[in-house]
Design a protein around this motif. Structure first.
Motif, PDB file in Angstrom:
ATOM      1  N   GLY A  78      -1.413  -4.737 -38.892  1.00 59.25           N
ATOM      2  CA  GLY A  78      -0.590  -5.924 -38.755  1.00 59.25           C
ATOM      3  C   GLY A  78      -1.343  -7.111 -38.167  1.00 59.25           C
ATOM      4  N   LEU A  85       0.740   0.497 -40.337  1.00 56.52           N
ATOM      5  CA  LEU A  85       1.319  -0.849 -40.408  1.00 56.52           C
ATOM      6  C   LEU A  85       1.081  -1.617 -39.117  1.00 56.52           C
ATOM      7  CD1 LEU A  85       4.730   0.034 -42.108  1.00 56.52           C
ATOM      8  CD2 LEU A  85       2.798  -1.134 -43.172  1.00 56.52           C
ATOM      9  N   PHE A 144      -6.146  -2.342 -45.730  1.00 55.36           N
ATOM     10  CA  PHE A 144      -4.907  -1.573 -45.658  1.00 55.36           C
ATOM     11  C   PHE A 144      -4.671  -0.785 -46.948  1.00 55.36           C
ATOM     12  CE2 PHE A 144      -0.118  -1.509 -46.055  1.00 55.36           C
ATOM     13  CZ  PHE A 144       0.064  -0.487 -45.140  1.00 55.36           C
TER      14      PHE A 144
END
Length: 261
Positions: A48, A44, A58
């Motif tokens: 990000g 994450l 992702f």
């Protein structure tokens, strides 16, 4: 059928043992889920600030994470509990009780103990796959799932073979705790697609300690992007790893000295 009965008896005994301490039984499962959630945090953070890393989005990276989680469940719930007992038998000279039984010794030691709740990550992996495909916007095809199943078997075979090689070292050096911890630490890198690594590290993680075969290739198979020659190499590598581990195990057993020897 005879070995199937042996296997079921081992699983049943492990379940009964685990259920004797029900609070620990549940807490083990909660802890395993917590660690997997924590393991997703680095993904994450990295994703990000960027849409892709080494050509992986992702959602696609979650496929790799899913296979890493699946194998973590296999290691913690199936492989490690059984093979850890072998080291103790070798250290104490009590492996005789296994060798004298009318069945293959490697089969018996590989199925001697299971920790059911430690295997919960096998189930958690499918939630990660579902999350990844939701982000990608499509689901896997039937052919992709079939290829993923084949690469999964190859990955489990290689992982098991590496642990057999590690345990076999106990016949020579007795204590292999550092080796097992080192392998576990290196295996953590399997949560990342192999494309993230460069140079010598990528070569090592592809051919020496084949982390790519364990998580990246199954992820590519599930996504439908695995090349046929890569699949053939994965299957060939799994067979070679199993034959090597079996050969080393037999050679190691031959030099075993029992408690009464």
């Amino acid at each position: 059928m005879r070995y199937a009965r042996f296997f079921w008896n081992q699983v049943r005994a492990s379940l009964l043992l685990a259920m004797q301490y029900r609070l620990d039984f549940v807490l083990d499962g909660v802890v395993e889920v917590f660690w997997i959630v924590a393991a997703i945090v680095p993904l994450l953070v990295v994703y990000g600030g960027r849409p892709t890393v080494a050509g992986w989005s992702f959602g696609e990276a979650l496929m790799v994470m899913g296979w890493f989680t699946f194998l973590e469940g296999v290691v913690e719930g199936v492989i490690n509990p059984s093979l850890a007992t072998v080291v103790e038998h070798i250290r104490k000279g009590t492996l005789d009780f296994v060798l004298l039984k009318p069945a293959d010794a490697q089969f018996l030691v590989s199925t001697s103990r299971f920790q059911p709740w430690r295997s919960i990550n096998v189930v958690t992996a499918f939630f990660i796959f579902a999350w990844g495909f939701r982000l990608i916007g499509r689901g896997p095809t039937a052919g992709a799932m079939l290829l993923a199943s084949v690469t999964m078997l190859a990955a489990v075979t290689v992982l098991y073979s590496l642990w057999i090689l590690t345990v076999s070292a106990a016949f020579y050096v007795v204590r292999v705790d550092n080796l097992s911890h080192l392998f576990s630490t290196v295996f953590d890198a399997a949560r990342w697609p192999i494309g993230v690594f460069r140079g010598l590290v990528r070569i090592v993680f592809t051919f020496v300690i084949p982390l790519a075969l364990m998580t990246t290739y199954p992820a590519q198979a599930l996504l439908g992007t695995l090349e046929p020659r890569t699949l053939a190499g994965a299957i060939g590598g799994a067979v070679a790893a199993f034959v090597l581990s079996r050969t080393v195990w037999n050679a190691s057993i031959a030099r075993y000295v029992s408690a009464g020897g």
